[in-house]
Design a protein around this motif. Structure first.
Motif, mmCIF file in Angstrom:
data_model
loop_
_atom_site.group_PDB
_atom_site.id
_atom_site.type_symbol
_atom_site.label_atom_id
_atom_site.label_comp_id
_atom_site.label_asym_id
_atom_site.label_seq_id
_atom_site.Cartn_x
_atom_site.Cartn_y
_atom_site.Cartn_z
ATOM 1 N N LYS A 101 0.908 -1.357 0.090
ATOM 2 C CA LYS A 101 0.195 0.084 0.077
ATOM 3 C C LYS A 101 1.037 1.170 -0.028
ATOM 4 C CE LYS A 101 -3.387 2.269 2.397
ATOM 5 N NZ LYS A 101 -3.832 2.706 3.859
ATOM 6 N N ASP A 102 1.907 1.363 0.621
ATOM 7 C CA ASP A 102 2.623 2.367 0.914
ATOM 8 C C ASP A 102 3.598 2.678 -0.553
ATOM 9 O OD1 ASP A 102 2.131 3.045 3.450
ATOM 10 O OD2 ASP A 102 3.951 1.939 4.544
ATOM 11 N N LEU A 103 4.017 1.564 -1.259
ATOM 12 C CA LEU A 103 4.631 1.697 -2.422
ATOM 13 C C LEU A 103 3.668 2.301 -3.404
ATOM 14 C CD1 LEU A 103 6.630 -1.576 -2.788
ATOM 15 C CD2 LEU A 103 7.337 0.684 -2.976
ATOM 16 N N ALA A 104 2.460 1.785 -3.417
ATOM 17 C CA ALA A 104 1.344 2.266 -4.523
ATOM 18 C C ALA A 104 1.206 3.931 -4.166
ATOM 19 C CB ALA A 104 -0.121 1.637 -4.218
ATOM 20 N N THR A 105 0.945 4.129 -2.768
ATOM 21 C CA THR A 105 0.975 5.581 -2.411
ATOM 22 C C THR A 105 2.248 6.595 -2.982
ATOM 23 O OG1 THR A 105 -0.552 5.067 -0.575
ATOM 24 C CG2 THR A 105 0.689 7.155 -0.334
ATOM 25 N N ALA A 106 3.637 6.024 -2.603
ATOM 26 C CA ALA A 106 4.704 6.499 -3.153
ATOM 27 C C ALA A 106 4.644 6.673 -4.628
ATOM 28 C CB ALA A 106 5.824 5.583 -2.582
ATOM 29 N N LYS A 107 4.150 5.475 -5.533
ATOM 30 C CA LYS A 107 4.420 5.958 -6.855
ATOM 31 C C LYS A 107 3.314 7.171 -6.923
ATOM 32 C CE LYS A 107 1.455 3.500 -9.394
ATOM 33 N NZ LYS A 107 0.489 4.287 -10.165
ATOM 34 N N ASP A 108 2.158 7.094 -6.623
ATOM 35 C CA ASP A 108 1.105 8.009 -6.868
ATOM 36 C C ASP A 108 1.864 9.679 -6.470
ATOM 37 O OD1 ASP A 108 -0.604 6.286 -7.662
ATOM 38 O OD2 ASP A 108 -1.841 6.142 -5.875
ATOM 39 N N ALA A 109 2.502 9.545 -5.236
ATOM 40 C CA ALA A 109 3.073 10.966 -4.908
ATOM 41 C C ALA A 109 4.449 11.162 -6.004
ATOM 42 C CB ALA A 109 3.578 10.711 -3.463
ATOM 43 N N ALA A 110 4.904 10.300 -6.307
ATOM 44 C CA ALA A 110 5.927 10.644 -7.525
ATOM 45 C C ALA A 110 5.528 11.222 -8.651
ATOM 46 C CB ALA A 110 6.815 9.296 -7.577
ATOM 47 N N THR A 111 4.437 10.403 -8.896
ATOM 48 C CA THR A 111 3.776 10.938 -10.346
ATOM 49 C C THR A 111 3.403 12.210 -10.165
ATOM 50 O OG1 THR A 111 3.157 8.594 -10.815
ATOM 51 C CG2 THR A 111 1.927 10.434 -12.190
ATOM 52 N N THR A 112 2.729 12.571 -9.190
ATOM 53 C CA THR A 112 2.094 14.028 -8.772
ATOM 54 C C THR A 112 3.237 14.946 -8.757
ATOM 55 O OG1 THR A 112 0.076 13.142 -7.540
ATOM 56 C CG2 THR A 112 0.699 15.413 -7.132
ATOM 57 N N GLU A 113 4.304 14.598 -7.956
ATOM 58 C CA GLU A 113 5.375 15.532 -7.879
ATOM 59 C C GLU A 113 6.101 15.816 -8.978
ATOM 60 O OE1 GLU A 113 8.078 14.142 -4.623
ATOM 61 O OE2 GLU A 113 6.348 13.767 -3.495
#
Length: 147
Positions: A127-139
């Motif tokens: 779950k944290d990896l998925a959240t990190a992927k989304d955060a990286a994409t947004t950033e």
């Protein structure tokens, strides 16, 4: 003052478990980035570089560790986590943090990941990896739009 919920040598401690250990062993910058992003915008006096930003923290840690001095950015994060959660200072102070973040960086990152997860809820690595992927994409999109 309390101790860390799990000692640094307990690499399979929950909530991260073996998944956090495996990820951190292979890609410590990713777990480090997740830790820093979960801390949010740390106050200015904390010196947490890239606070709240996964991609920036991940890249910075990777680059600085490649130069052999990841402890420069890791020590302030470790100190901030200790201060935020009321964890007692190590017996030998900054020297112990220096040795821990330089010689045993993966162990320290896993310990920090588990501490944040147990205090804030979470620690499910996928779950944290998925959240990190989304955060990286947004950033990355936000950075691209600024140019």
């Amino acid at each position: 003052m309390a101790d860390w919920k799990a000692p640094c040598w307990n690499l399979f401690a929950e909530p991260g478990g073996p998944g956090a250990c495996l990820l951190t062993w292979c890609f410590p910058c990713i777990t480090y980035g997740m830790n820093v992003s979960k801390l949010g915008d740390a106050p200015g006096d904390a010196n947490v570089f890239c606070g709240g930003k996964f991609a920036a923290a991940c890249c910075m840690y990777c680059c600085i560790t490649g130069l052999g001095c990841g402890c420069i950015v890791h020590i302030p994060v470790r100190q901030y986590i200790r201060k935020k959660y009321g964890i007692k200072e190590p017996e030998y102070g900054i020297i112990q943090d220096l040795l821990m973040t330089w010689c045993c960086a993966c162990c320290a990152i896993i310990q920090e990941y588990n501490e944040i997860g147990s205090r804030e809820g979470g620690g499910a690595i996928m779950k944290d990896l998925a959240t990190a992927k989304d955060a990286a994409t947004t950033e990355v999109k936000a950075a691209a739009n600024k140019q």
